[in-house]
Scaffold this active site. Structure first.
Site, short mmCIF file in Angstrom:
data_model
loop_
_atom_site.label_atom_id
_atom_site.label_comp_id
_atom_site.label_asym_id
_atom_site.label_seq_id
_atom_site.Cartn_x
_atom_site.Cartn_y
_atom_site.Cartn_z
N ASN A 69 0.85 -1.20 0.00
CA ASN A 69 0.00 0.00 0.00
C ASN A 69 0.88 1.25 0.00
OD1 ASN A 69 0.56 0.80 2.86
ND2 ASN A 69 -0.28 -1.25 3.20
N ASP B 220 -3.89 -6.55 4.87
CA ASP B 220 -4.83 -7.48 5.51
C ASP B 220 -4.74 -8.88 4.91
OD1 ASP B 220 -6.16 -5.87 7.49
OD2 ASP B 220 -6.95 -4.71 5.81
N LYS C 147 -11.00 -4.49 18.38
CA LYS C 147 -9.56 -4.79 18.55
C LYS C 147 -9.11 -4.59 19.99
CE LYS C 147 -8.46 -3.77 13.74
NZ LYS C 147 -7.35 -4.08 12.85
N PHE D 282 -4.62 2.76 14.80
CA PHE D 282 -5.11 3.76 13.85
C PHE D 282 -6.30 3.16 13.12
CE2 PHE D 282 -2.17 7.42 13.10
CZ PHE D 282 -1.28 7.16 14.13
N LYS E 23 10.25 -15.64 -10.71
CA LYS E 23 9.33 -14.73 -11.39
C LYS E 23 8.32 -15.54 -12.20
CE LYS E 23 9.06 -11.01 -14.71
NZ LYS E 23 9.74 -10.21 -15.72
N LYS F 203 -13.60 -0.29 15.55
CA LYS F 203 -12.25 -0.89 15.71
C LYS F 203 -11.80 -0.81 17.16
CE LYS F 203 -10.67 -0.71 10.99
NZ LYS F 203 -10.11 0.01 9.88
O1 PMT Z 1 2.77 6.14 6.64
P1 PMT Z 1 2.18 7.47 6.22
O2 PMT Z 1 2.35 7.74 4.76
O3 PMT Z 1 2.63 8.60 7.11
O4 PMT Z 1 0.58 7.35 6.41
C1 PMT Z 1 0.05 7.26 7.68
C2 PMT Z 1 -1.07 6.22 7.73
C3 PMT Z 1 -2.25 6.70 6.88
C4 PMT Z 1 -0.59 4.86 7.24
C5 PMT Z 1 -1.49 6.11 9.25
O5 PMT Z 1 -1.93 7.33 9.66
C6 PMT Z 1 -2.57 5.05 9.45
O6 PMT Z 1 -3.75 5.30 9.33
N1 PMT Z 1 -2.14 3.80 9.77
C7 PMT Z 1 -3.01 2.62 9.90
C8 PMT Z 1 -3.29 2.07 8.53
C9 PMT Z 1 -4.20 0.85 8.59
O7 PMT Z 1 -3.77 -0.22 8.29
O8 PMT Z 1 -5.38 1.08 9.08
P2 PMT Z 1 -6.56 -0.06 9.23
O9 PMT Z 1 -7.77 0.72 9.53
O10 PMT Z 1 -6.55 -0.97 8.07
O11 PMT Z 1 -6.09 -0.87 10.50
C10 PMT Z 1 -6.53 -0.55 11.81
C11 PMT Z 1 -5.42 -0.79 12.81
O12 PMT Z 1 -5.09 -2.18 12.85
C12 PMT Z 1 -4.11 -0.08 12.51
O13 PMT Z 1 -3.56 0.36 13.72
C13 PMT Z 1 -3.25 -1.15 11.88
O14 PMT Z 1 -1.84 -0.93 12.16
C14 PMT Z 1 -3.74 -2.40 12.58
N2 PMT Z 1 -3.65 -3.63 11.79
C15 PMT Z 1 -4.37 -3.77 10.65
C16 PMT Z 1 -4.34 -4.97 9.97
C17 PMT Z 1 -3.55 -6.02 10.46
N3 PMT Z 1 -3.48 -7.17 9.83
N4 PMT Z 1 -2.86 -5.85 11.61
C18 PMT Z 1 -2.91 -4.68 12.27
O15 PMT Z 1 -2.26 -4.53 13.32
#
Ligand code: PMT
Length: 412
Positions: A222, A291, A357, A339, A301, A353
């Protein structure tokens, strides 16, 4: 490389560590750059390299004991006042601890305490000693006082371990010393500090994207640049915390005083987070974790045509949820911050979330093309069980400070 004037005087301090042999090359490198060099050693250092070696290299007496030179009754003061830079290389955990406490029980430590010139230390030791909270706290105390630190490298160690704690190559240390000579820190050698309200706390942060291989050249990932996570790590370190930054692949420099654990995939990130979070007070999950990952990555490849069947339908499997896994095993008093990166119903989804979580705080931000990802600013709403706090658009460094302050308050 910066060329200093030949009149620069560098006092090289050597302490008892196997990397002491590399100090010979540091002395030579400084001399090649035109510096005058004198050497002071601890008793233990002389077990690794004989003072005769440094005497031959510098054509100067090599000082070891406080009372060694009868012609100079206050040797530590004359050495301390002679130099433009006191460089301790390698610097053991014991000597870092002594410097942090202001102990002065031998010539080297007494000289360091008396020295008005900038002090630079290049720590080297076994990886577990380097990662030990006691050592990291002592090193953070030195940084706070303006001591210049050459961070240890990662790699093969004399004891056979592979990890962080190796002395960097002599050329890199000489380059840092020459930079400091050309551009010395302020006269009182004390930095303007952020409040040290996170001192004594251990903070773990995840940052950047994860990268999930499809084959030897393609991957699923991403747009995360890591800027948000790195701002959190830099902010926490500046406020005195011991910081571990678990980072996916990004093009950012490690913030000063932060231990970076590089990872690529979500599963690597989970493994690193599980280990780092064991003793953490605050864990912030800013990484954009993929995810899903391809179920059957190829180690070569895949070719268009021959491998169309594999490329046309890439089977995906769910990655572990790192935040949810760590939060489920949370200790009392430990604060877990996640986040939520959303394009729609940002705050509503963040509240879901928070509950699903088991996080203490969710930083809800709107993401999209040119929004949040890769930007220097971000607009967020902080969502906790107590309610929502909508913040204005602000630089990520400022947002990081607000998040860390709220996390600290939640841990009380
Ligand atoms: O890196 P930058 O360019 O500065 O951008 C910042 C950002 C947009 C990446 C940051 O601000 C942000 O939003 N990070 C979380 C991105 C994300 O994966 O969000 P989510 O809503 O999909 O996940 C929710 C939370 O679960 C997040 O804390 C994520 O780290 C966590 N997660 C998600 C999926 C997974 N398999 N494991 C996780 O721990």
């Amino acid at each position: 490389m910066t060329e200093p004037s030949p009149s620069y005087r560098v006092l090289v301090g050597i302490t008892g560590c196997i990397a002491a042999y590399k100090a010979c090359e540091v002395v030579r490198g400084l001399q090649r750059a035109g510096c005058q060099v004198k050497v002071v050693m601890t008793e233990h250092a002389t077990r690794f390299v004989d003072p005769v070696t440094f005497r031959a290299l510098t054509h100067e007496k090599v000082a070891v004991g406080l009372f060694d030179d009868p012609s100079d009754p206050i040797h530590h003061i004359s050495l301390a006042e002679w130099c433009d830079l006191f460089l301790i290389v390698p610097c053991t955990a014991n000597v870092v601890a002594k410097l942090a406490c202001g102990l002065a029980d031998d010539l080297l430590s007494t000289t360091a305490l008396a020295c008005p010139a900038p002090l630079m230390v290049a720590p080297a030791m076994n990886m577990n000693m380097y990662a030990a909270p006691a050592f990291q706290d002592n090193l953070a105390a030195l940084r706070r006082r303006g001591v210049l630190v050459v961070d240890a490298d990662e790699g093969y160690q004399a004891c056979g371990d592979v990890g962080r704690g190796r002395l960097p190559e002599p050329d890199a240390i000489v380059a840092r010393a020459l930079e400091a000579l050309a551009d010395p820190p302020a006269a009182d050698a004390t930095r303007v500090l952020a409040p040290q309200d996170l001192a004594g706390l251990s903070v773990v942060i995840t940052a950047g994207p994860t990268v999930e291989p499809i084959d030897a050249v393609r991957f699923v990932s991403n747009h995360s640049s890591g800027k948000m996570g790195y701002a959190l790590a830099a902010g926490a370190a500046a406020r005195g915390a011991r910081v571990t930054l678990i980072s996916g692949p990004v093009a950012l420099d490690a913030p000063e005083g932060v231990q970076v654990v590089p990872v690529r995939t979500a599963r690597e990130m989970l493994e690193a987070a599980e280990e780092a979070c064991l003793g953490a007070n605050i864990a912030v999950f800013a990484a954009a974790v993929a995810d899903y990952r391809p179920a059957h990555p190829a180690d070569r490849k895949l070719k268009k045509g021959a491998d169309d069947a594999a490329l046309d339908h890439i089977e995906l499997v769910r990655n572990p949820d790192i935040l949810a896994t760590i939060a489920a095993a949370k200790r009392p008093g430990q604060v877990v911050v996640g986040f939520a990166a959303e394009t729609d119903d940002v705050v509503e989804n963040a509240r879901k979330k928070l509950a699903s979580k088991h996080a203490d705080l969710i930083v809800a931000n709107c993401v999209g093309d040119g929004v949040a990802f890769g930007q220097d600013d971000d607009q967020a709403t902080l969502v906790t069980a107590a309610g929502d706090e909508e913040l204005p658009l602000m630089p990520k460094a400022e947002l990081a400070d607000v998040i860390l302050t709220r996390a600290k308050e939640l841990g009380r």
